[in-house]
Design an enzyme around this catalytic site. Sequence first.
Site, PDB file in Angstrom:
ATOM      1  N   GLU A 142      26.228  74.555  45.694  1.00 55.97           N
ATOM      2  CA  GLU A 142      25.905  74.208  44.306  1.00 55.97           C
ATOM      3  C   GLU A 142      27.163  73.988  43.483  1.00 55.97           C
ATOM      4  O   GLU A 142      28.189  74.622  43.716  1.00 55.97           O
ATOM      5  CB  GLU A 142      25.166  75.361  43.650  1.00 55.97           C
ATOM      6  N   CYS A 197      32.084  73.685  37.505  1.00 60.82           N
ATOM      7  CA  CYS A 197      32.165  74.933  38.250  1.00 60.82           C
ATOM      8  C   CYS A 197      31.984  74.609  39.738  1.00 60.82           C
ATOM      9  O   CYS A 197      30.968  74.040  40.129  1.00 60.82           O
ATOM     10  CB  CYS A 197      31.056  75.863  37.756  1.00 60.82           C
ATOM     11  N   CYS A 212      28.585  83.884  50.769  1.00 56.95           N
ATOM     12  CA  CYS A 212      29.698  84.776  50.460  1.00 56.95           C
ATOM     13  C   CYS A 212      29.499  86.057  51.250  1.00 56.95           C
ATOM     14  O   CYS A 212      28.374  86.539  51.370  1.00 56.95           O
ATOM     15  CB  CYS A 212      29.744  85.077  48.960  1.00 56.95           C
ATOM     16  N   CYS A 252      27.709  91.187  46.558  1.00 54.47           N
ATOM     17  CA  CYS A 252      27.527  91.885  45.274  1.00 54.47           C
ATOM     18  C   CYS A 252      26.030  91.939  44.967  1.00 54.47           C
ATOM     19  O   CYS A 252      25.320  90.938  45.139  1.00 54.47           O
ATOM     20  CB  CYS A 252      28.281  91.166  44.171  1.00 54.47           C
ATOM     21  N   CYS A 292      24.253  89.262  42.609  1.00 52.50           N
ATOM     22  CA  CYS A 292      24.604  87.843  42.761  1.00 52.50           C
ATOM     23  C   CYS A 292      23.733  87.145  43.800  1.00 52.50           C
ATOM     24  O   CYS A 292      23.594  87.642  44.927  1.00 52.50           O
ATOM     25  CB  CYS A 292      26.076  87.747  43.160  1.00 52.50           C
ATOM     26  N   ASN A 310      22.707  86.758  33.852  1.00 52.71           N
ATOM     27  CA  ASN A 310      21.798  85.640  34.024  1.00 52.71           C
ATOM     28  C   ASN A 310      20.722  86.103  35.014  1.00 52.71           C
ATOM     29  O   ASN A 310      21.006  86.249  36.204  1.00 52.71           O
ATOM     30  CB  ASN A 310      22.617  84.486  34.614  1.00 52.71           C
ATOM     31  N   CYS A 348      25.346  81.278  40.016  1.00 53.20           N
ATOM     32  CA  CYS A 348      25.631  80.691  41.319  1.00 53.20           C
ATOM     33  C   CYS A 348      24.670  81.176  42.395  1.00 53.20           C
ATOM     34  O   CYS A 348      24.291  82.332  42.430  1.00 53.20           O
ATOM     35  CB  CYS A 348      27.071  80.969  41.723  1.00 53.20           C
TER      36      CYS A 348
HETATM   37  N1  SAH Z   1      33.446  85.273  44.010  1.00 56.61           N
HETATM   38  C1  SAH Z   1      34.119  85.071  42.797  1.00 56.61           C
HETATM   39  C2  SAH Z   1      33.748  83.759  42.114  1.00 56.61           C
HETATM   40  C3  SAH Z   1      32.303  83.367  42.133  1.00 56.61           C
HETATM   41  S1  SAH Z   1      31.193  84.385  41.201  1.00 56.61           S
HETATM   42  C4  SAH Z   1      33.907  86.232  41.852  1.00 56.61           C
HETATM   43  O1  SAH Z   1      33.077  87.093  42.153  1.00 56.61           O
HETATM   44  O2  SAH Z   1      34.618  86.300  40.853  1.00 56.61           O
HETATM   45  C5  SAH Z   1      31.644  83.910  39.544  1.00 56.61           C
HETATM   46  C6  SAH Z   1      31.239  84.889  38.490  1.00 56.61           C
HETATM   47  O3  SAH Z   1      29.817  84.894  38.335  1.00 56.61           O
HETATM   48  C7  SAH Z   1      31.657  86.324  38.749  1.00 56.61           C
HETATM   49  O4  SAH Z   1      32.294  86.853  37.603  1.00 56.61           O
HETATM   50  C8  SAH Z   1      30.335  87.031  38.975  1.00 56.61           C
HETATM   51  O5  SAH Z   1      30.431  88.387  38.571  1.00 56.61           O
HETATM   52  C9  SAH Z   1      29.389  86.215  38.103  1.00 56.61           C
HETATM   53  N2  SAH Z   1      27.967  86.293  38.431  1.00 56.61           N
HETATM   54  C10 SAH Z   1      27.362  86.333  39.624  1.00 56.61           C
HETATM   55  N3  SAH Z   1      26.006  86.378  39.485  1.00 56.61           N
HETATM   56  C11 SAH Z   1      25.754  86.367  38.157  1.00 56.61           C
HETATM   57  C12 SAH Z   1      24.570  86.403  37.355  1.00 56.61           C
HETATM   58  N4  SAH Z   1      23.366  86.448  37.909  1.00 56.61           N
HETATM   59  N5  SAH Z   1      24.700  86.398  36.002  1.00 56.61           N
HETATM   60  C13 SAH Z   1      25.914  86.327  35.413  1.00 56.61           C
HETATM   61  N6  SAH Z   1      27.069  86.265  36.117  1.00 56.61           N
HETATM   62  C14 SAH Z   1      26.988  86.301  37.474  1.00 56.61           C
HETATM   63 FE1  SF4 Z   2      30.574  86.680  46.284  1.00 55.64          FE
HETATM   64 FE2  SF4 Z   2      28.796  86.553  44.297  1.00 55.64          FE
HETATM   65 FE3  SF4 Z   2      30.265  88.754  44.652  1.00 55.64          FE
HETATM   66 FE4  SF4 Z   2      31.448  86.485  43.731  1.00 55.64          FE
HETATM   67  S1  SF4 Z   2      29.875  87.697  42.694  1.00 55.64           S
HETATM   68  S2  SF4 Z   2      32.196  87.885  45.350  1.00 55.64           S
HETATM   69  S3  SF4 Z   2      30.233  84.956  44.879  1.00 55.64           S
HETATM   70  S4  SF4 Z   2      28.735  87.936  46.111  1.00 55.64           S
END
Ligand code: SAH
Ligand code: SF4
Length: 352
Positions: free
Chosen positions: A101, A114, A121, A125, A128, A299, A342
């Site tokens: 995406e 973006c 990944c 997390c 996410c 989100n 994402c």
């Molecule tokens: N892996 C990297 C970059 C991709 S995620 C990282 O973790 O920084 C980019 C950002 O999106 C990160 O700050 C993550 O905490 C945030 N993110 C992931 N899922 C989200 C959600 N559902 N709502 C808001 N931010 C989110």
């Molecule tokens: Fe990976 Fe999502 Fe964690 Fe970023 S926030 S490190 S994309 S699992």
Amino acid sequence: MSELSSDLEKKIELKGMDLNEIGTIIKNLREKPFRAKQLYKWLYRKSAFSFDEMSDLPLILRNYLSKRAELKLLEPKKKVSSKIDASTKYLFKLRDGNCIESVYMEYQGRKTVCLSTQVGCSLNCSFCSTGKMGFIRNLSTGEILDQFLFINRESDFSITNIVFMGMGEPFLNYENVIKAARILNSELGPEISARKITISTSGIVPAIYRFADEGHKFKLAISLNATTDAQRDKSMPINRKYPINVLLEAAKYYTRKTKRRVTFEYVLIKDFNDSIDDAKRLRKLLSDIPCKLNLIPYNETEFSPYKIPDEERLEKFIKEIHRAPFAVTVRRSQGRDIKGACGQLYLQTKNE
Ligand code: SAH
Ligand code: SF4
């Protein structure tokens, strides 16, 4: 033009090559050296979709390249535009069938793309959507760039900012991401200012030191998202390897070494990390680091039970944190109706 014939079965991935590498291809084809710059510009500045468009290249070279080189590394599978703001989300299909995406957003005059850096990944997390997919593979430099090139070609305005905040952990695909950022920044390419290219990491500590030591001018963002190790261990398993104090030490090293501020991202999740105590702890944790703080109300996704804090709690948190000595911004989520976070569109499509 026979030098390349030994590895002809596999088409050359021109996108992703820097000027030197394109120069070598041109030299091997016994073409004049200035053709390299022309080709580079067609690829990265003019976002050419086909060799036919490259009108100032000799026909024989164009024909040769169209047989031997691959130009299209992805194609759009789904595109959803927001009804509430000027954001558009793309689901792209890669040549091996995997999907990634990318998002286009407009905010305060900035036109930001973006980009994803991996399919899935490995870091899992809990909040996410991408984390739910597991890790599939790294994207090549060309695949990272092609997301930008496709959206750039489609849009009426020039893109001003790039964020590596799509699917994946950029610092676990370090070389390809840095190379893509360099090409995006390059004079003959899209020429996006280095200060407008942000790489976001969940906290891969050795890569933060490497990034600092290599002296890149791109911006660094660190996803902190918690104020205690107990909390962060739960939501970001990478914290068990690099706990908060180790991560913040690396962030300080980066600011000392580069004389630049670091941006911390903090996704606010209801009843998880949104209390006044969290705000106080956050202020204290970051108070001696030259930094900016980006607060991101969660989100919501249908793949996780987490919720966005209610407005009153959000306001209290923001008020408390505004007493901090560093700059604080609140990033109201873009494209909430198009599943802006994402990985969300990917999972939704997969389940359709
Ligand atoms: N892996 C990297 C970059 C991709 S995620 C990282 O973790 O920084 C980019 C950002 O999106 C990160 O700050 C993550 O905490 C945030 N993110 C992931 N899922 C989200 C959600 N559902 N709502 C808001 N931010 C989110
Ligand atoms: Fe990976 Fe999502 Fe964690 Fe970023 S926030 S490190 S994309 S699992």
